[in-house]
Motif scaffolding. Sequence first.
Motif, PDB file in Angstrom:
ATOM      1  N   LEU A  27       0.795  -1.088  -0.586  1.00 35.95           N
ATOM      2  CA  LEU A  27      -0.452   0.234  -0.106  1.00 35.95           C
ATOM      3  C   LEU A  27       1.094   1.787  -0.293  1.00 35.95           C
ATOM      4  CD1 LEU A  27      -3.331   0.517   0.335  1.00 35.95           C
ATOM      5  CD2 LEU A  27      -2.762   0.705   2.508  1.00 35.95           C
ATOM      6  N   GLU A  28       0.504   1.942  -0.753  1.00 34.04           N
ATOM      7  CA  GLU A  28       1.271   3.501  -1.067  1.00 34.04           C
ATOM      8  C   GLU A  28       0.576   3.956  -0.905  1.00 34.04           C
ATOM      9  OE1 GLU A  28       3.394   3.896  -4.801  1.00 34.04           O
ATOM     10  OE2 GLU A  28       4.366   1.816  -4.902  1.00 34.04           O
ATOM     11  N   ASP A  29      -0.691   4.899  -0.822  1.00 33.74           N
ATOM     12  CA  ASP A  29      -1.775   5.725  -0.260  1.00 33.74           C
ATOM     13  C   ASP A  29      -3.106   5.699   0.245  1.00 33.74           C
ATOM     14  OD1 ASP A  29      -3.536   7.979  -1.044  1.00 33.74           O
ATOM     15  OD2 ASP A  29      -3.273   8.435  -3.272  1.00 33.74           O
ATOM     16  N   LEU A  30      -2.969   6.131   1.371  1.00 34.50           N
ATOM     17  CA  LEU A  30      -4.458   5.622   2.412  1.00 34.50           C
ATOM     18  C   LEU A  30      -4.932   6.304   2.704  1.00 34.50           C
ATOM     19  CD1 LEU A  30      -5.624   3.527   3.874  1.00 34.50           C
ATOM     20  CD2 LEU A  30      -3.844   3.964   5.791  1.00 34.50           C
ATOM     21  N   LYS A  31      -5.973   6.970   2.169  1.00 36.47           N
ATOM     22  CA  LYS A  31      -7.272   7.628   2.759  1.00 36.47           C
ATOM     23  C   LYS A  31      -7.655   7.077   3.668  1.00 36.47           C
ATOM     24  CE  LYS A  31      -6.718  11.210  -0.850  1.00 36.47           C
ATOM     25  NZ  LYS A  31      -5.224   9.890  -1.911  1.00 36.47           N
ATOM     26  N   ILE A  32      -8.091   7.588   5.020  1.00 33.17           N
ATOM     27  CA  ILE A  32      -8.940   7.121   6.426  1.00 33.17           C
ATOM     28  C   ILE A  32      -9.550   8.896   7.258  1.00 33.17           C
ATOM     29  CG2 ILE A  32      -9.709   5.889   7.673  1.00 33.17           C
ATOM     30  CD1 ILE A  32      -7.039   4.238   7.018  1.00 33.17           C
ATOM     31  N   LYS A  33     -10.190   9.700   6.010  1.00 31.32           N
ATOM     32  CA  LYS A  33     -10.436  10.663   6.136  1.00 31.32           C
ATOM     33  C   LYS A  33     -11.426  11.189   6.833  1.00 31.32           C
ATOM     34  CE  LYS A  33     -10.959  13.394   2.695  1.00 31.32           C
ATOM     35  NZ  LYS A  33     -10.569  14.719   1.863  1.00 31.32           N
ATOM     36  N   ASN A  34     -11.917  11.693   7.937  1.00 30.89           N
ATOM     37  CA  ASN A  34     -13.713  11.737   8.596  1.00 30.89           C
ATOM     38  C   ASN A  34     -14.323  10.658   9.360  1.00 30.89           C
ATOM     39  OD1 ASN A  34     -13.125  13.827   6.795  1.00 30.89           O
ATOM     40  ND2 ASN A  34     -14.851  14.772   7.588  1.00 30.89           N
ATOM     41  N   ASN A  35     -13.138   9.815   9.525  1.00 29.42           N
ATOM     42  CA  ASN A  35     -14.137   8.332  10.244  1.00 29.42           C
ATOM     43  C   ASN A  35     -14.007   8.918  12.249  1.00 29.42           C
ATOM     44  OD1 ASN A  35     -14.003   6.201   8.409  1.00 29.42           O
ATOM     45  ND2 ASN A  35     -13.181   7.093   7.500  1.00 29.42           N
ATOM     46  N   ASN A  36     -14.102   7.510  13.294  1.00 35.10           N
ATOM     47  CA  ASN A  36     -14.301   7.792  14.098  1.00 35.10           C
ATOM     48  C   ASN A  36     -13.184   6.667  14.322  1.00 35.10           C
ATOM     49  OD1 ASN A  36     -16.384   9.031  13.914  1.00 35.10           O
ATOM     50  ND2 ASN A  36     -18.090   7.233  13.816  1.00 35.10           N
ATOM     51  N   LEU A  37     -11.612   6.436  14.190  1.00 36.43           N
ATOM     52  CA  LEU A  37     -10.938   6.148  14.240  1.00 36.43           C
ATOM     53  C   LEU A  37     -10.253   6.385  15.339  1.00 36.43           C
ATOM     54  CD1 LEU A  37      -9.142   5.320  11.720  1.00 36.43           C
ATOM     55  CD2 LEU A  37     -10.282   3.590  12.746  1.00 36.43           C
ATOM     56  N   ARG A  38      -9.836   5.813  16.842  1.00 35.47           N
ATOM     57  CA  ARG A  38      -9.413   6.299  18.233  1.00 35.47           C
ATOM     58  C   ARG A  38      -8.589   5.823  18.435  1.00 35.47           C
ATOM     59  NH1 ARG A  38     -13.730   8.709  22.159  1.00 35.47           N
ATOM     60  NH2 ARG A  38     -15.862   8.084  20.707  1.00 35.47           N
ATOM     61  N   ALA A  39      -7.394   4.664  17.590  1.00 37.60           N
ATOM     62  CA  ALA A  39      -6.570   4.296  18.154  1.00 37.60           C
ATOM     63  C   ALA A  39      -6.779   3.423  16.940  1.00 37.60           C
ATOM     64  CB  ALA A  39      -6.342   3.157  19.205  1.00 37.60           C
ATOM     65  N   LEU A  40      -4.911   3.281  16.350  1.00 35.04           N
ATOM     66  CA  LEU A  40      -4.320   2.436  14.945  1.00 35.04           C
ATOM     67  C   LEU A  40      -3.932   0.847  15.916  1.00 35.04           C
ATOM     68  CD1 LEU A  40      -3.175   5.168  12.889  1.00 35.04           C
ATOM     69  CD2 LEU A  40      -4.938   4.241  12.502  1.00 35.04           C
ATOM     70  N   PRO A  41      -3.911  -0.486  15.014  1.00 34.18           N
ATOM     71  CA  PRO A  41      -3.003  -1.233  15.356  1.00 34.18           C
ATOM     72  C   PRO A  41      -1.861  -1.771  15.368  1.00 34.18           C
ATOM     73  CG  PRO A  41      -4.510  -1.576  12.920  1.00 34.18           C
ATOM     74  CD  PRO A  41      -4.123  -0.526  13.604  1.00 34.18           C
ATOM     75  N   ASN A  42      -1.212  -2.258  16.108  1.00 35.57           N
ATOM     76  CA  ASN A  42       0.520  -1.689  16.355  1.00 35.57           C
ATOM     77  C   ASN A  42       0.824  -2.406  15.651  1.00 35.57           C
ATOM     78  OD1 ASN A  42       0.138  -0.969  18.812  1.00 35.57           O
ATOM     79  ND2 ASN A  42       0.534  -3.137  20.423  1.00 35.57           N
ATOM     80  N   THR A  43       0.042  -3.438  14.646  1.00 33.78           N
ATOM     81  CA  THR A  43       0.437  -3.723  13.231  1.00 33.78           C
ATOM     82  C   THR A  43       0.832  -3.216  11.660  1.00 33.78           C
ATOM     83  OG1 THR A  43      -1.697  -4.076  12.169  1.00 33.78           O
ATOM     84  CG2 THR A  43       0.496  -6.325  13.574  1.00 33.78           C
TER      85      THR A  43
END
Length: 508
Positions: free
Chosen positions: A325-341
Motif C-alpha cells: 500500500l502506497e496511498d491510504l486515505k481514512i479521513k472523516n472516520n471515528n478512529l480512536r486508535a491504530l493497530p500495532n501492525t
Amino acid sequence: MEIEPFKDKIREITKLTQEEIYELIEDEQKKVIGTLHEKVALMRIVVNIYHDSHDITLFDEIKNYMELIDKDICYSENLDINTVKWYICQPDNLKLDFVTFGFGSSIELYECDCSLFLKNRICSHVEIYKSKSFDPCFIPDSIDHYSYYDGIEPDSFTLKDLLKEYPRWVLEYLFERWNEFYSVHKLANILETSSSLLTKLLGLLHAYRKNRNVDVRNRIVSMIKNKDLDVLWLTCEATDGGLTIFPEIPKNSSQFKFVHLEDNFLTFLPDSFANFVAVEKLHLQRNSLESLPESFGSLTSLIELNMDHNRLRTLPATFGNLTLLEDLKIKNNNLRALPNTFGNLESLKSLDLSNNKLISLPETFYNLSLLESLNLSNNKGLYISDSIDNMKSLKKLNLNSNGYLTFPKPICYLELLEELSLVSNKLKSLPECIGKMTSLKYLNLNNNLIETYPLSLCNLKKLEFVRLGSYSYSIIPDFLIDFLIDLEANGVNLGISPGRFYELKQRR
C-alpha cells in the motif's frame, strides 16, 4: 447507418427539398460545440421530427439505432403500473468515433407501454419523466439531488394530483420523508384519498425498490463472474443510488485490479471480500462502514485505498499485511486508535488520517520510513512521539486544529520536511529548534496565539510561503521584520497587504 433512407423519410414527412434538408443538417451541426458528424446531425433531426409528428413507423426505425439504457415505472390514478424506457444513441450504433459527437449532441428517446403511447407515441407518463429531468441511470440519486423537493408538503396536493405531477423516484423520496411526520391514516386524509389506496401505493413503491435491489445484486454477481472485466465500477449511479449489502465474492475473482464502491450505504463487507486478491485500487469512500473484516488483510496487492467519510472505529490487526500500500486515505472516520501492525505498511508514501479521534499513535507507526505526506489534522490532543524523527522521508505534515498549546518539538528534527501546517491551534510561542527545519518551503501558523518568535526562525532561507499567525507591531521583533523584508524581496508570499507591509518596513 445509411443516410439516404432517412433523408427520404424526412422528405416524405416534412415535404422539404433535398437542398433544404442539407441546410437543415448544416444548421443542426452549428448547434453544438465541437465537430458534429453528418450522421449524428441527421439522427437528431429525425428524432426531432418524430417528436413533432409522432410517426409510429419512424419511431420503430429510430429504435434500431438506439440502446436501452434503463427503465422505470409510473402509476395511473388507480395505481396501474406502466413502464417508461429511456434510450440513447451510442457512437457504436452509428459506427462513429465518440469524438465526432460534439458537446451537447446527445440523442435520446422515451417509450411507455401504456395504451395511449402505443396508439399516439405520446403520453403523460413520458412527459412527467422528461419534465423532471428523468435519468434512470441516476435513480434514486444522491441526497443533494433530492434537496430540490425538500420544501414540498402533502397539503399542497391530492393523491391524484401527486401521481400526475411526480415520477416514481420522487414519490418514493417524498413518502419516505412524510412518513416520519404523519401516519398513513393522517396522510390519506391530507391527500384526499383512502388509507387502503395509499397503503397500496406505499407497498408498490417498497416492492419496486426491493426488486431493483435484487436486480442490482444479481447484476453485480454477474459482473463479478465476468472474467473479461478487470474494473468493477459500482458507485451509487451504477447501483441505483445505494448498495446496502455487498454479495458474497467467489474464490476465483482474481481478475479485478480496480474496485470502486464509493457513495453507497455499505455498513460492512463480507469475509469473502478478501477474494479480490489481485485488486490494486479500492475506493470505499462515503459509505457507512463501521469495521472491516479480519480477512481484509488478504488484499495484499493493494496499492491505493480510500476509506474517507465512513464510520470506522477500528482497523483489524491484519491491516498491517497490506505491505504494498502506497496511498491510504481514512479521513472523516471515528478512529480512536491504530493497530500495532500499522507500522508494517512499509511502502506507504501518502497517509491522510485527518478528522478522526486519535489521541496517540502506536510506536510502530513511526517505522513508516518511506512516508512523504502525512495529514493528522483535527485529531484533538494527538500526541507526537520523539520517534517521529525516524520518518526520514517526510516532506509534508499537517497538524491543523489539534488543540496544541505548545509546538510539538519532535517535528523539528524532520530535516527534509518541506511543508508544515499548524493552523488553528493555541500556540503561544515557537521553540528555538524550529531553525533546524532548513528544508521548509511552506510554513503556515495562522490562527494561533503566538507572542514570541525565536531568532533561529531566520535560518529558514528556503521559505516560499509563510504565515506567522500575527503581524502585530508589538509582537514581531526587529530581526524578524528584517527577515520578512528579505523574504518579500525574493518574492515569498507573506500574506500581508501592501499597506500593512509598508508600515512594518517603516518601523525599521
